[in-house]
Design a protein around this motif. Structure first.
Motif, PDB file in Angstrom:
ATOM      1  N   SER A  62       0.798  -1.219   0.000  1.00 49.99           N
ATOM      2  CA  SER A  62       0.000   0.000   0.000  1.00 49.99           C
ATOM      3  C   SER A  62       0.835   1.277   0.000  1.00 49.99           C
ATOM      4  O   SER A  62       0.282   2.367  -0.135  1.00 49.99           O
ATOM      5  CB  SER A  62      -0.931   0.023   1.215  1.00 49.99           C
ATOM      6  N   ILE A  63       2.131   1.162   0.142  1.00 52.23           N
ATOM      7  CA  ILE A  63       2.992   2.333   0.269  1.00 52.23           C
ATOM      8  C   ILE A  63       3.333   2.894  -1.107  1.00 52.23           C
ATOM      9  O   ILE A  63       3.819   2.178  -1.975  1.00 52.23           O
ATOM     10  CB  ILE A  63       4.279   1.983   1.031  1.00 52.23           C
ATOM     11  N   ASN A  64       3.091   4.180  -1.275  1.00 50.17           N
ATOM     12  CA  ASN A  64       3.409   4.858  -2.523  1.00 50.17           C
ATOM     13  C   ASN A  64       4.722   5.629  -2.470  1.00 50.17           C
ATOM     14  O   ASN A  64       5.355   5.842  -3.505  1.00 50.17           O
ATOM     15  CB  ASN A  64       2.291   5.823  -2.909  1.00 50.17           C
TER      16      ASN A  64
ATOM     17  N   VAL B   7      12.475  16.409   4.893  1.00 56.24           N
ATOM     18  CA  VAL B   7      13.902  16.359   4.597  1.00 56.24           C
ATOM     19  C   VAL B   7      14.162  15.716   3.247  1.00 56.24           C
ATOM     20  O   VAL B   7      14.921  16.240   2.428  1.00 56.24           O
ATOM     21  CB  VAL B   7      14.655  15.606   5.705  1.00 56.24           C
ATOM     22  N   ALA B   8      13.561  14.561   3.005  1.00 56.26           N
ATOM     23  CA  ALA B   8      13.805  13.816   1.780  1.00 56.26           C
ATOM     24  C   ALA B   8      12.662  12.854   1.535  1.00 56.26           C
ATOM     25  O   ALA B   8      11.973  12.435   2.464  1.00 56.26           O
ATOM     26  CB  ALA B   8      15.128  13.046   1.853  1.00 56.26           C
ATOM     27  N   GLY B   9      12.461  12.501   0.280  1.00 50.37           N
ATOM     28  CA  GLY B   9      11.432  11.550  -0.079  1.00 50.37           C
ATOM     29  C   GLY B   9      11.862  10.693  -1.249  1.00 50.37           C
ATOM     30  O   GLY B   9      12.716  11.092  -2.047  1.00 50.37           O
TER      31      GLY B   9
ATOM     32  N   GLY C  37       8.783   4.539  -7.766  1.00 53.23           N
ATOM     33  CA  GLY C  37       9.585   4.528  -8.970  1.00 53.23           C
ATOM     34  C   GLY C  37      11.030   4.933  -8.772  1.00 53.23           C
ATOM     35  O   GLY C  37      11.811   4.883  -9.725  1.00 53.23           O
ATOM     36  N   GLY C  38      11.384   5.340  -7.561  1.00 53.98           N
ATOM     37  CA  GLY C  38      12.759   5.685  -7.268  1.00 53.98           C
ATOM     38  C   GLY C  38      13.092   7.156  -7.380  1.00 53.98           C
ATOM     39  O   GLY C  38      14.249   7.532  -7.163  1.00 53.98           O
ATOM     40  N   SER C  39      12.121   7.991  -7.708  1.00 52.34           N
ATOM     41  CA  SER C  39      12.379   9.422  -7.763  1.00 52.34           C
ATOM     42  C   SER C  39      12.612   9.967  -6.362  1.00 52.34           C
ATOM     43  O   SER C  39      11.932   9.572  -5.417  1.00 52.34           O
ATOM     44  CB  SER C  39      11.209  10.153  -8.414  1.00 52.34           C
TER      45      SER C  39
END
Length: 115
Positions: free
Chosen positions: A30-32, A48-50, A54-56
């Protein structure tokens, strides 16, 4: 349900490095996206970061070129590599999972950077 457990925080001198880990369990399908936030004393929680499925990746301007977010699906873990740490990085760091119907949070891990 998603459970998140952060680890890797601690005390480090300015200029040093730490790697934070966020181990996820539960309904991982369920995690996007996964994110790291931090909250310093007297300040609002800050993104801070995400990293997306898809790895973006994206970073706050204050940590670009110093922090790197990454993932390891085999270990169900997201990392935040923090280099060239500054006293202003001192905060409680929280892992956040952006899921289909809800956001999930870890309990946080303290990072303290001394001068």
């Amino acid at each position: 349900q998603v459970q998140l457990v952060e680890s890797g925080g601690g005390l480090v001198q300015a200029g040093g490095s730490l790697r934070l880990s966020c181990a996820a369990s539960g309904s991982l399908f369920s995690i996007n996206a996964m994110r790291w936030y931090r909250q310093a004393p007297g300040k609002q929680r800050e993104l801070v970061a995400g990293i997306t499925r898809g790895g973006s990746t994206n970073y706050a301007d204050s940590v670009k070129r110093r922090f790197t977010i990454s993932r390891d699906y085999a270990k169900n873990t997201v990392y935040l590599q923090m280099n060239t740490l500054k006293p202003e990085d001192t905060a409680v760091y929280f892992c956040n999972a952006v899921a289909i119907r809800n956001d999930y949070w870890g309990q946080g891990t303290q990072v303290t950077v001394s001068s």
